[in-house]
Design a protein around this motif. Structure first.
Motif, PDB file in Angstrom:
ATOM      1  N   ALA A 265       0.819  -1.212   0.000  1.00 40.75           N
ATOM      2  CA  ALA A 265       0.000   0.000   0.000  1.00 40.75           C
ATOM      3  C   ALA A 265       0.849   1.256   0.000  1.00 40.75           C
ATOM      4  CB  ALA A 265      -0.923  -0.009   1.219  1.00 40.75           C
ATOM      5  N   LEU A 266       1.784   1.349   0.905  1.00 41.54           N
ATOM      6  CA  LEU A 266       2.512   2.603   1.117  1.00 41.54           C
ATOM      7  C   LEU A 266       3.388   2.988  -0.069  1.00 41.54           C
ATOM      8  CD1 LEU A 266       3.511   2.076   4.858  1.00 41.54           C
ATOM      9  CD2 LEU A 266       1.682   3.524   3.947  1.00 41.54           C
ATOM     10  N   LEU A 267       3.799   2.021  -0.870  1.00 37.69           N
ATOM     11  CA  LEU A 267       4.689   2.316  -1.995  1.00 37.69           C
ATOM     12  C   LEU A 267       3.964   2.489  -3.320  1.00 37.69           C
ATOM     13  CD1 LEU A 267       7.627  -0.121  -1.147  1.00 37.69           C
ATOM     14  CD2 LEU A 267       7.528   2.348  -0.791  1.00 37.69           C
ATOM     15  N   GLN A 268       2.632   2.337  -3.336  1.00 37.04           N
ATOM     16  CA  GLN A 268       1.906   2.400  -4.597  1.00 37.04           C
ATOM     17  C   GLN A 268       2.045   3.749  -5.293  1.00 37.04           C
ATOM     18  OE1 GLN A 268      -0.597   0.304  -6.226  1.00 37.04           O
ATOM     19  NE2 GLN A 268       0.138  -1.445  -5.074  1.00 37.04           N
ATOM     20  N   TYR A 269       1.837   4.838  -4.557  1.00 39.32           N
ATOM     21  CA  TYR A 269       1.859   6.150  -5.202  1.00 39.32           C
ATOM     22  C   TYR A 269       3.250   6.498  -5.736  1.00 39.32           C
ATOM     23  CZ  TYR A 269       0.843  11.043  -6.163  1.00 39.32           C
ATOM     24  OH  TYR A 269       0.682  12.251  -6.786  1.00 39.32           O
ATOM     25  N   PRO A 270       4.321   6.356  -4.939  1.00 42.22           N
ATOM     26  CA  PRO A 270       5.645   6.659  -5.511  1.00 42.22           C
ATOM     27  C   PRO A 270       6.028   5.730  -6.644  1.00 42.22           C
ATOM     28  CG  PRO A 270       5.840   5.753  -3.275  1.00 42.22           C
ATOM     29  CD  PRO A 270       4.397   6.074  -3.491  1.00 42.22           C
ATOM     30  N   MET A 271       5.616   4.461  -6.585  1.00 37.37           N
ATOM     31  CA  MET A 271       5.916   3.547  -7.683  1.00 37.37           C
ATOM     32  C   MET A 271       5.132   3.924  -8.932  1.00 37.37           C
ATOM     33  SD  MET A 271       8.239   1.398  -6.748  1.00 37.37           S
ATOM     34  CE  MET A 271       8.908   0.401  -5.395  1.00 37.37           C
ATOM     35  N   GLY A 272       3.887   4.375  -8.763  1.00 39.76           N
ATOM     36  CA  GLY A 272       3.109   4.828  -9.905  1.00 39.76           C
ATOM     37  C   GLY A 272       3.727   6.057 -10.545  1.00 39.76           C
ATOM     38  N   THR A 281       7.379  -0.667 -18.834  1.00 36.09           N
ATOM     39  CA  THR A 281       7.976  -1.967 -19.146  1.00 36.09           C
ATOM     40  C   THR A 281       8.774  -2.549 -17.986  1.00 36.09           C
ATOM     41  OG1 THR A 281       8.139  -1.337 -21.475  1.00 36.09           O
ATOM     42  CG2 THR A 281       9.463  -3.213 -20.754  1.00 36.09           C
ATOM     43  N   ILE A 282       9.718  -1.795 -17.449  1.00 40.66           N
ATOM     44  CA  ILE A 282      10.571  -2.327 -16.378  1.00 40.66           C
ATOM     45  C   ILE A 282       9.757  -2.656 -15.122  1.00 40.66           C
ATOM     46  CG2 ILE A 282      12.456  -1.766 -14.790  1.00 40.66           C
ATOM     47  CD1 ILE A 282      13.780  -0.251 -17.074  1.00 40.66           C
ATOM     48  N   PRO A 283       8.900  -1.746 -14.637  1.00 41.98           N
ATOM     49  CA  PRO A 283       8.127  -2.104 -13.440  1.00 41.98           C
ATOM     50  C   PRO A 283       7.264  -3.347 -13.627  1.00 41.98           C
ATOM     51  CG  PRO A 283       8.018   0.252 -13.830  1.00 41.98           C
ATOM     52  CD  PRO A 283       8.672  -0.348 -15.034  1.00 41.98           C
ATOM     53  N   ILE A 284       6.649  -3.491 -14.803  1.00 40.63           N
ATOM     54  CA  ILE A 284       5.724  -4.610 -14.990  1.00 40.63           C
ATOM     55  C   ILE A 284       6.467  -5.916 -15.246  1.00 40.63           C
ATOM     56  CG2 ILE A 284       3.896  -5.535 -16.456  1.00 40.63           C
ATOM     57  CD1 ILE A 284       2.927  -2.685 -16.905  1.00 40.63           C
ATOM     58  N   VAL A 285       7.370  -5.925 -16.210  1.00 42.83           N
ATOM     59  CA  VAL A 285       8.015  -7.182 -16.612  1.00 42.83           C
ATOM     60  C   VAL A 285       9.028  -7.647 -15.565  1.00 42.83           C
ATOM     61  CG1 VAL A 285       9.455  -8.298 -18.351  1.00 42.83           C
ATOM     62  CG2 VAL A 285       7.643  -6.725 -19.062  1.00 42.83           C
ATOM     63  N   LEU A 309       9.247 -11.617   6.747  1.00 46.79           N
ATOM     64  CA  LEU A 309      10.200 -10.902   5.907  1.00 46.79           C
ATOM     65  C   LEU A 309       9.925 -11.155   4.424  1.00 46.79           C
ATOM     66  CD1 LEU A 309      13.551 -11.443   7.867  1.00 46.79           C
ATOM     67  CD2 LEU A 309      12.282  -9.297   7.591  1.00 46.79           C
ATOM     68  N   ALA A 310       9.612 -12.410   4.094  1.00 44.82           N
ATOM     69  CA  ALA A 310       9.300 -12.735   2.701  1.00 44.82           C
ATOM     70  C   ALA A 310       8.027 -12.020   2.248  1.00 44.82           C
ATOM     71  CB  ALA A 310       9.144 -14.249   2.538  1.00 44.82           C
ATOM     72  N   MET A 311       7.050 -11.905   3.155  1.00 43.67           N
ATOM     73  CA  MET A 311       5.810 -11.199   2.815  1.00 43.67           C
ATOM     74  C   MET A 311       6.086  -9.715   2.573  1.00 43.67           C
ATOM     75  SD  MET A 311       3.077 -13.212   2.706  1.00 43.67           S
ATOM     76  CE  MET A 311       1.553 -12.489   3.340  1.00 43.67           C
ATOM     77  N   VAL A 312       6.985  -9.124   3.350  1.00 39.03           N
ATOM     78  CA  VAL A 312       7.358  -7.721   3.128  1.00 39.03           C
ATOM     79  C   VAL A 312       7.982  -7.556   1.742  1.00 39.03           C
ATOM     80  CG1 VAL A 312       8.905  -5.875   3.865  1.00 39.03           C
ATOM     81  CG2 VAL A 312       7.633  -7.182   5.577  1.00 39.03           C
ATOM     82  N   LEU A 313       8.882  -8.468   1.374  1.00 37.32           N
ATOM     83  CA  LEU A 313       9.517  -8.421   0.059  1.00 37.32           C
ATOM     84  C   LEU A 313       8.483  -8.515  -1.053  1.00 37.32           C
ATOM     85  CD1 LEU A 313      12.006  -8.524  -1.815  1.00 37.32           C
ATOM     86  CD2 LEU A 313      12.036 -11.012  -1.469  1.00 37.32           C
ATOM     87  N   VAL A 314       7.549  -9.438  -0.914  1.00 40.81           N
ATOM     88  CA  VAL A 314       6.498  -9.596  -1.915  1.00 40.81           C
ATOM     89  C   VAL A 314       5.649  -8.328  -2.000  1.00 40.81           C
ATOM     90  CG1 VAL A 314       4.411 -10.900  -2.501  1.00 40.81           C
ATOM     91  CG2 VAL A 314       6.449 -12.105  -1.734  1.00 40.81           C
ATOM     92  N   GLY A 315       5.385  -7.700  -0.874  1.00 39.54           N
ATOM     93  CA  GLY A 315       4.613  -6.471  -0.871  1.00 39.54           C
ATOM     94  C   GLY A 315       5.307  -5.347  -1.626  1.00 39.54           C
ATOM     95  N   VAL A 316       6.621  -5.209  -1.435  1.00 39.66           N
ATOM     96  CA  VAL A 316       7.386  -4.169  -2.142  1.00 39.66           C
ATOM     97  C   VAL A 316       7.336  -4.409  -3.650  1.00 39.66           C
ATOM     98  CG1 VAL A 316       9.690  -3.215  -2.504  1.00 39.66           C
ATOM     99  CG2 VAL A 316       8.897  -3.713  -0.181  1.00 39.66           C
ATOM    100  N   LEU A 317       7.543  -5.650  -4.059  1.00 37.87           N
ATOM    101  CA  LEU A 317       7.544  -5.981  -5.477  1.00 37.87           C
ATOM    102  C   LEU A 317       6.149  -5.824  -6.086  1.00 37.87           C
ATOM    103  CD1 LEU A 317       9.881  -9.088  -5.257  1.00 37.87           C
ATOM    104  CD2 LEU A 317      10.433  -6.868  -6.294  1.00 37.87           C
ATOM    105  N   GLY A 318       5.130  -6.189  -5.323  1.00 38.07           N
ATOM    106  CA  GLY A 318       3.770  -6.001  -5.807  1.00 38.07           C
ATOM    107  C   GLY A 318       3.450  -4.532  -6.031  1.00 38.07           C
ATOM    108  N   ALA A 319       3.987  -3.666  -5.165  1.00 41.75           N
ATOM    109  CA  ALA A 319       3.770  -2.228  -5.306  1.00 41.75           C
ATOM    110  C   ALA A 319       4.451  -1.687  -6.558  1.00 41.75           C
ATOM    111  CB  ALA A 319       4.306  -1.495  -4.078  1.00 41.75           C
ATOM    112  N   LEU A 320       5.505  -2.318  -6.994  1.00 42.46           N
ATOM    113  CA  LEU A 320       6.178  -1.910  -8.222  1.00 42.46           C
ATOM    114  C   LEU A 320       5.331  -2.244  -9.453  1.00 42.46           C
ATOM    115  CD1 LEU A 320       8.792  -0.862  -9.625  1.00 42.46           C
ATOM    116  CD2 LEU A 320       9.623  -3.232  -9.570  1.00 42.46           C
ATOM    117  N   VAL A 321       4.657  -3.386  -9.410  1.00 44.32           N
ATOM    118  CA  VAL A 321       3.925  -3.885 -10.579  1.00 44.32           C
ATOM    119  C   VAL A 321       2.538  -3.268 -10.706  1.00 44.32           C
ATOM    120  CG1 VAL A 321       2.955  -5.949 -11.665  1.00 44.32           C
ATOM    121  CG2 VAL A 321       5.183  -6.070 -10.517  1.00 44.32           C
TER     122      VAL A 321
END
Length: 410
Positions: A265-272, A281-285, A309-321
């Motif tokens: 959630a917290l990284l969605q706006y800056p990632m967008g 391309t890079i964020p999605i692929v 910790l793994a869930m945090v990592l997945v959350g960061v990557l999900g915010a990128l995509v």
């Protein structure tokens, strides 16, 4: 505050409320379906707690799939968004309240509960999808607008999981009543935002024909499908996996799920906003490939801290995509077809959620949780690899949109 910024904040709050109300039910879904009569029947839907929970979640997303396009077509055809959002949110509140009432009646078979759930889902998806379409209608950069939608989705899920777990421990029906109240608030809140739907009304045939002329929409739809499949997988299988593997109660399970949803959630706006600058391309692929690897890491975690910790990592990557994928829909769609285009994206996402429930639940029940994590994580990686040639081909043809993201209205 600029008017667009204010409206973006209000619409994001509406999206948050809808998602928050939905996720409230997830941490305690096994307890909830038992309260709603799953144990009192001999239905094939309730052979086990996993089966009953799966079908309760499937019913809502089956309704999403069936009705999201109807809401989008109606909105684009009439050139209005707000009346449909108000109607969908209030009717969805009735659906949640009716589910709570079912438990007090106690004589309705579980199949009847699922029918009420279908009605609730059919109404709720209208409020959700068309509010996201209103964000598409705003100026200010597609990545920013979809980042606002993404942070609302992520925060709704991040806070809904732990709050839902605590409400379930307070009373099994409390999440239903809270969800009904929130959707009533949604109906009032959205009326404060100007309806910016394009004035040029079009026939249903013209709208469908417009989508057929834009096959490139299949790219964000495909990624949206798999991304939501992973979310549906975590909502059902992840919840039961953590409780079975580590012996967690609903409250602690909600907190573990929040380890994903909070950074998501917290990284969605800056990632967008980042995707507006560097392209989609890079964020999605690349993000999708790494996201799939993160899911595999969650399934391989040997303890609660490692899983967290793994869930945090997945959350960061999900915010990128996520925001880049939604922004790509806005990049491709023309103004007069945004309601249908976003409905198509949410249709793909709902199919993904449904697939996450069915594939994850079936594989975990018939084989093992480990195999379920392997399949879902592998699908996320596979879609990114398979889509690279088509993605880069379209990117070369539409460099202004797929390269640095749509700066025209930034």
């Amino acid at each position: 505050m600029h008017e667009h910024d204010r409206d973006r904040a209000v619409l994001a709050a509406v999206v948050f409320a809808v998602l928050f109300s939905q996720v409230l039910l997830y941490p305690g879904v096994a307890t909830l379906v038992e309260t709603l009569g799953a144990d009192a029947t001999t239905s094939a839907f309730t052979a086990t707690a996993l089966d009953a929970s799966m079908w309760f979640l499937v019913a809502e997303f089956a309704a999403y799939i069936a009705f999201v396009g109807v809401w989008g077509l109606a909105s684009d055809a009439t050139g209005r968004r707000t009346p449909f959002i108000v109607a969908g949110s209030l009717a969805g509140a009735v659906g949640y309240a009716a589910l709570a009432l079912v438990a007090s009646i106690g004589s309705i078979p579980f199949e009847g509960v699922l029918l009420v759930r279908v009605f609730q889902g059919a109404m709720t998806i209208g409020a959700f999808s068309l509010t996201m379409t209103m964000l598409m209608d705003l100026e200010g950069g597609h990545g920013r607008n979809m980042g606002a939608a993404g942070i609302a989705i992520g925060l709704g899920a991040a806070l809904g999981a732990p709050v839902g777990g605590q409400l379930t421990e307070l009373a099994p029906l409390a999440p239903l009543l809270a969800a009904a109240g929130l959707l009533v608030c949604v109906g009032g809140l959205v009326s404060f935002v100007e309806d910016r739907a394009p004035d040029n009304r079009r026939t249903l045939g013209a709208l469908v024909g417009g989508l057929r002329r834009r096959p490139t929409l299949s790219i964000p739809y495909a990624f949206g499908f798999v991304d939501r499949l992973t979310a549906g997988f975590f909502a059902l299988v992840g919840t039961l996996y953590f409780q079975t593997r580590f012996g967690l109660d609903p409250g602690t399970t909600g907190l573990l799920l929040a380890c994903f949803f909070a950074p998501f959630a917290l990284l969605q706006y800056p990632m967008g906003a980042l995707s507006d600058r560097i392209g989609r391309t890079i964020p999605i692929v690349v993000g999708s490939i790494c996201y799939g690897v993160g899911i595999l890491a969650v399934g391989a975690a040997s303890s609660v801290p490692i899983a967290a910790l793994a869930m945090v990592l997945v959350g960061v990557l999900g915010a990128l995509v996520a925001p880049a994928t939604m922004a790509l829909v806005t990049d491709i769609a023309v103004e007069s077809e945004r309601g249908v285009a976003m409905a198509g994206f949410n249709l793909a996402g709902s199919l993904g959620f449904l697939g996450g429930f069915l594939v994850g639940g079936t594989v975990a029940g018939a084989y093992s949780y480990g195999l379920a994590f392997l399949i879902v994580g592998g699908l996320e990686i596979a879609i990114a690899i398979v889509a690279v040639p088509a993605f880069l081909r379209v990117s070369a043809n539409r460099a202004g949109r797929f390269g640095p993201g749509d700066r025209n209205d930034a």
